[in-house]
Design a protein around this motif. Sequence first.
Motif, mmCIF file in Angstrom:
data_model
loop_
_atom_site.group_PDB
_atom_site.id
_atom_site.type_symbol
_atom_site.label_atom_id
_atom_site.label_comp_id
_atom_site.label_asym_id
_atom_site.label_seq_id
_atom_site.Cartn_x
_atom_site.Cartn_y
_atom_site.Cartn_z
ATOM 1 N N UNK A 178 57.953 45.198 60.574
ATOM 2 C CA UNK A 178 57.106 45.299 62.416
ATOM 3 C C UNK A 178 56.067 44.955 61.941
ATOM 4 N N UNK A 179 54.784 44.918 62.683
ATOM 5 C CA UNK A 179 53.482 44.604 62.243
ATOM 6 C C UNK A 179 53.125 46.064 63.085
ATOM 7 N N UNK A 180 52.175 46.276 61.887
ATOM 8 C CA UNK A 180 51.433 47.661 63.174
ATOM 9 C C UNK A 180 50.629 48.496 61.988
ATOM 10 N N UNK A 181 49.635 48.550 62.175
ATOM 11 C CA UNK A 181 48.106 49.853 61.574
ATOM 12 C C UNK A 181 49.000 50.831 61.044
ATOM 13 N N UNK A 190 43.722 46.200 53.611
ATOM 14 C CA UNK A 190 43.124 47.350 53.572
ATOM 15 C C UNK A 190 44.001 47.970 53.697
ATOM 16 N N UNK A 191 44.665 48.907 52.326
ATOM 17 C CA UNK A 191 45.708 50.330 52.653
ATOM 18 C C UNK A 191 44.552 51.019 51.853
ATOM 19 N N UNK A 192 44.153 51.774 53.535
ATOM 20 C CA UNK A 192 43.339 53.034 53.828
ATOM 21 C C UNK A 192 44.199 54.467 53.135
ATOM 22 N N UNK A 193 44.686 54.433 53.771
ATOM 23 C CA UNK A 193 45.680 56.050 53.226
ATOM 24 C C UNK A 193 46.874 56.372 52.560
ATOM 25 N N UNK A 194 47.598 57.165 52.826
ATOM 26 C CA UNK A 194 49.042 57.251 52.342
ATOM 27 C C UNK A 194 49.378 59.048 52.293
ATOM 28 N N UNK A 195 50.351 59.513 53.174
ATOM 29 C CA UNK A 195 51.188 60.568 53.183
ATOM 30 C C UNK A 195 52.105 61.178 53.037
ATOM 31 N N UNK A 196 52.938 61.524 51.719
ATOM 32 C CA UNK A 196 53.972 61.603 51.362
ATOM 33 C C UNK A 196 54.632 62.604 51.595
ATOM 34 N N UNK A 219 53.682 57.929 54.878
ATOM 35 C CA UNK A 219 53.348 57.884 56.236
ATOM 36 C C UNK A 219 52.669 56.792 55.629
ATOM 37 N N UNK A 220 52.089 55.361 55.945
ATOM 38 C CA UNK A 220 50.815 54.504 55.200
ATOM 39 C C UNK A 220 49.972 53.734 56.535
ATOM 40 N N UNK A 221 48.522 54.205 56.038
ATOM 41 C CA UNK A 221 47.235 53.679 57.262
ATOM 42 C C UNK A 221 46.902 52.851 56.572
ATOM 43 N N UNK A 222 46.502 51.580 57.071
ATOM 44 C CA UNK A 222 45.810 50.413 57.350
ATOM 45 C C UNK A 222 44.748 50.115 57.920
ATOM 46 N N UNK A 223 43.849 49.241 57.185
ATOM 47 C CA UNK A 223 42.980 49.128 58.206
ATOM 48 C C UNK A 223 42.830 48.555 59.670
ATOM 49 N N UNK A 224 44.266 46.915 59.850
ATOM 50 C CA UNK A 224 44.042 46.191 61.110
ATOM 51 C C UNK A 224 45.939 45.822 60.597
ATOM 52 N N UNK A 225 46.435 46.099 61.622
ATOM 53 C CA UNK A 225 47.939 45.657 61.752
ATOM 54 C C UNK A 225 48.227 44.816 60.625
ATOM 55 N N UNK A 226 49.179 45.083 60.215
ATOM 56 C CA UNK A 226 49.914 43.945 59.628
ATOM 57 C C UNK A 226 50.944 44.311 60.015
#
Length: 217
Positions: A31-34, A65-71, A102-109
């Motif tokens: 799935x494409x998502x940010x 880019x991979x901006x952040x992650x919450x585990x 939860x992984x946050x990207x700079x744009x959808x991928x």
Amino acid sequence: MSLILPQLMVPSASVLGMSDSLFTDFKPRTTSESTWTQTGVNFGTPAVGRILVVGVMCPNNGGPTVDSMTIGGVTATLAKAAARTGKMFYAVVPAGESGTVETVFSTAIANKYLGAWALYGASATQPSASATTTTNGGALGINVLANSFVCAMSGDEVGTTCTTAGLTEDFDDNSAGTTTASGASDYFASAVTPQAITMTMASSAFYRGISAAFQPA
């Protein structure tokens, strides 16, 4: 009359040690998502001081880019980055046999992969050593302290297979589009300086790899 309810106990760190650390899960996603909210990730056995290591690979060239992650609801710390879209994070998450990453990207991928490992008896200050390469089959070797656990992950935008040397392969998958990701790990009772590690794709177009050694408390 009082009612005493049973309590959910979290095992102490003395019950489980570094030699009990292990690979726990792998998740591909197309799935494409940010923001990638992956539920139901296996966290392993709950324990005081348990550290969860999660690597994410988005093998497309030119990705965000991979901006952040919450585990498990805990903001994760970056252990090592490889190129723009490959990173490894860790967090102290004592409770829960499974949970959300939860992984946050700079744009959808789209076309991405997640690998997870559980560490027991590990220091909260990590990693003790790490390496990265953008060369297919390049050196990911690192100095490993005694009683340590090493995690590694690689990815490529070609749908192929990976051959790992120096660690035990945990997964090798190309189900997320025409891309590939592989993960590997091992426990080391004795120090090795250095431990040679390579993760080689059978074919390659845009490669990146990460390795990190996690030390005992």
